[in-house]
Design a protein around this motif. Structure first.
Motif, PDB file in Angstrom:
ATOM      1  N   ASP A  57       0.856  -1.179   0.000  1.00  0.00           N
ATOM      2  CA  ASP A  57       0.000   0.000   0.000  1.00  0.00           C
ATOM      3  C   ASP A  57       0.897   1.235   0.000  1.00  0.00           C
ATOM      4  O   ASP A  57       2.109   1.144  -0.114  1.00  0.00           O
ATOM      5  N   PHE A  58       0.296   2.408   0.128  1.00  0.00           N
ATOM      6  CA  PHE A  58       1.090   3.616   0.280  1.00  0.00           C
ATOM      7  C   PHE A  58       1.994   3.483   1.497  1.00  0.00           C
ATOM      8  O   PHE A  58       1.650   2.841   2.484  1.00  0.00           O
ATOM      9  N   ALA A  59       3.125   4.132   1.444  1.00  0.00           N
ATOM     10  CA  ALA A  59       4.130   3.962   2.479  1.00  0.00           C
ATOM     11  C   ALA A  59       3.667   4.458   3.839  1.00  0.00           C
ATOM     12  O   ALA A  59       3.889   3.804   4.856  1.00  0.00           O
ATOM     13  N   LEU A  60       3.028   5.615   3.880  1.00  0.00           N
ATOM     14  CA  LEU A  60       2.705   6.210   5.167  1.00  0.00           C
ATOM     15  C   LEU A  60       1.697   5.401   5.979  1.00  0.00           C
ATOM     16  O   LEU A  60       1.907   5.180   7.178  1.00  0.00           O
ATOM     17  N   PRO A  61       0.588   4.934   5.387  1.00  0.00           N
ATOM     18  CA  PRO A  61      -0.316   4.077   6.165  1.00  0.00           C
ATOM     19  C   PRO A  61       0.365   2.812   6.670  1.00  0.00           C
ATOM     20  O   PRO A  61       0.078   2.342   7.769  1.00  0.00           O
ATOM     21  N   GLY A  62       1.279   2.264   5.873  1.00  0.00           N
ATOM     22  CA  GLY A  62       2.003   1.077   6.320  1.00  0.00           C
ATOM     23  C   GLY A  62       2.868   1.371   7.525  1.00  0.00           C
ATOM     24  O   GLY A  62       2.930   0.584   8.474  1.00  0.00           O
ATOM     25  N   LEU A  63       3.533   2.513   7.504  1.00  0.00           N
ATOM     26  CA  LEU A  63       4.370   2.901   8.636  1.00  0.00           C
ATOM     27  C   LEU A  63       3.514   3.166   9.869  1.00  0.00           C
ATOM     28  O   LEU A  63       3.886   2.793  10.988  1.00  0.00           O
ATOM     29  N   LYS A  64       2.378   3.818   9.691  1.00  0.00           N
ATOM     30  CA  LYS A  64       1.485   4.092  10.824  1.00  0.00           C
ATOM     31  C   LYS A  64       1.074   2.797  11.512  1.00  0.00           C
ATOM     32  O   LYS A  64       1.068   2.712  12.749  1.00  0.00           O
ATOM     33  N   LYS A  65       0.717   1.797  10.737  1.00  0.00           N
ATOM     34  CA  LYS A  65       0.320   0.512  11.316  1.00  0.00           C
ATOM     35  C   LYS A  65       1.468  -0.106  12.094  1.00  0.00           C
ATOM     36  O   LYS A  65       1.271  -0.670  13.178  1.00  0.00           O
ATOM     37  N   GLU A  66       2.682   0.011  11.566  1.00  0.00           N
ATOM     38  CA  GLU A  66       3.849  -0.521  12.278  1.00  0.00           C
ATOM     39  C   GLU A  66       4.028   0.162  13.635  1.00  0.00           C
ATOM     40  O   GLU A  66       4.373  -0.482  14.627  1.00  0.00           O
ATOM     41  N   THR A  67       3.819   1.476  13.692  1.00  0.00           N
ATOM     42  CA  THR A  67       4.037   2.204  14.945  1.00  0.00           C
ATOM     43  C   THR A  67       3.035   1.814  16.024  1.00  0.00           C
ATOM     44  O   THR A  67       3.302   2.000  17.210  1.00  0.00           O
ATOM     45  N   ARG A  68       1.910   1.286  15.630  1.00  0.00           N
ATOM     46  CA  ARG A  68       0.901   0.849  16.606  1.00  0.00           C
ATOM     47  C   ARG A  68       1.443  -0.271  17.487  1.00  0.00           C
ATOM     48  O   ARG A  68       1.019  -0.435  18.634  1.00  0.00           O
ATOM     49  N   PHE A  69       2.418  -1.001  16.969  1.00  0.00           N
ATOM     50  CA  PHE A  69       2.958  -2.151  17.687  1.00  0.00           C
ATOM     51  C   PHE A  69       4.425  -1.933  18.069  1.00  0.00           C
ATOM     52  O   PHE A  69       5.220  -2.868  18.087  1.00  0.00           O
ATOM     53  N   ALA A  70       4.762  -0.684  18.358  1.00  0.00           N
ATOM     54  CA  ALA A  70       6.135  -0.348  18.738  1.00  0.00           C
ATOM     55  C   ALA A  70       6.120   0.647  19.894  1.00  0.00           C
ATOM     56  O   ALA A  70       5.136   1.343  20.132  1.00  0.00           O
TER      57      ALA A  70
END
Length: 274
Positions: free
Chosen positions: A95-108
């Protein structure tokens, strides 16, 4: 042990951001997850400039430069092994990079970004729009690191009486107990010298529990004009700041002293969204 995300765009590797993570691991072991985002189609940026300003994401390149990404992954892996850091690699962003990064930060617990290298080709403004949006959308605290820095031996806690500034101070103390013994200044910057610290007793009770070497400092200047200059002289420091409100973050960030400090590439900046 905390989980830290270290995000790179496809073409750039931030030595400063990795160096900070390596120093943290020396104090207390971490799990370091390298997030390798797709490159952006720079040729299409002109048609997206207005959308980016409104908080939209960038267009990805149709063909990701796989060789550049793999080279960065190999470097990341090699450096982690050399420094004895437990690590993971995430790179499958369809997907677009930013939504992917946002999802990653939810679990960090923490996201680290290189202030000079993260999508550095986007534009001449610093911090660039993509860096601002990455900070704004993160669901964990963010540490923005310049390429050249001195590992913090002093803390600058930016306090304006808001709930976001108090929240950032608490998150910083919880995530970095190794920094709490540093010489620490709680700074309140206002041009009006007659205004005292907001909620002075309450903030003193909180901060003095976490930071034993604590000093209160009233900086009688306009922070939007002069704070970056003042802080640039505080070598070996880290700036701790709240997010100044999510709803209008892009506009507030554009006018804030935090943006100026990041632009000058002198100090690491810790930002906690609430």
């Amino acid at each position: 042990m905390i989980k830290i995300l270290l995000a790179f765009d496809g073409a750039h590797f931030s030595e400063g951001a990795f160096g900070f993570a390596r120093k943290l691991n020396e104090s207390s072991p971490i799990l370091l997850t390298g997030v390798f985002l797709p490159q952006i189609d720079y040729a299409a940026l002109w048609s997206y400039s207005a959308a980016v300003g409104a908080g939209m994401v960038m267009p990805l390149a149709e063909e990701e430069d796989a060789a550049a990404v793999e080279k960065n992954i190999e470097r990341f892996t090699s450096l982690c092994q050399l420094a004895n850091i437990e690590y993971r690699v995430h790179k499958d962003f369809t997907d677009f990079a930013l939504p992917g990064l946002k999802k990653e930060t939810r679990f960090a617990d923490l996201l680290i970004l290189g202030s000079e290298s993260f999508y550095e080709n986007i534009g001449v403004n610093e911090p660039n729009s993509y860096l601002k949006e990455a900070i704004h959308n993160a669901e964990c605290p963010v540490l923005v690191v310049p390429e050249q820095f001195e590992f913090p031996e002093k803390n600058i806690l930016a306090y304006d009486g808001s709930d976001s500034s108090a929240y950032a101070i608490k998150q910083f103390a919880y995530l970095f107990p190794e920094f709490t013994d540093n010489k620490t200044v709680l700074i309140y910057a206002r041009a009006n010298d007659e205004i005292s610290f907001p909620e002075e007793q309450n903030i003193e009770e909180l901060c003095s529990r976490h930071f034993p070497d604590l000093t209160f400092f009233k900086l009688g200047i306009d922070p939007k004009k002069y704070f970056a200059l003042w802080s640039s002289e505080k070598k070996g420091s880290i700036l701790v700041s709240g997010a100044y409100g999510r709803s209008s973050f892009s506009m507030m960030f554009k006018r804030s002293f935090v943006s100026d400090v990041i632009r000058d590439h002198k100090l690491p900046v810790f930002i906690a969204n609430r």
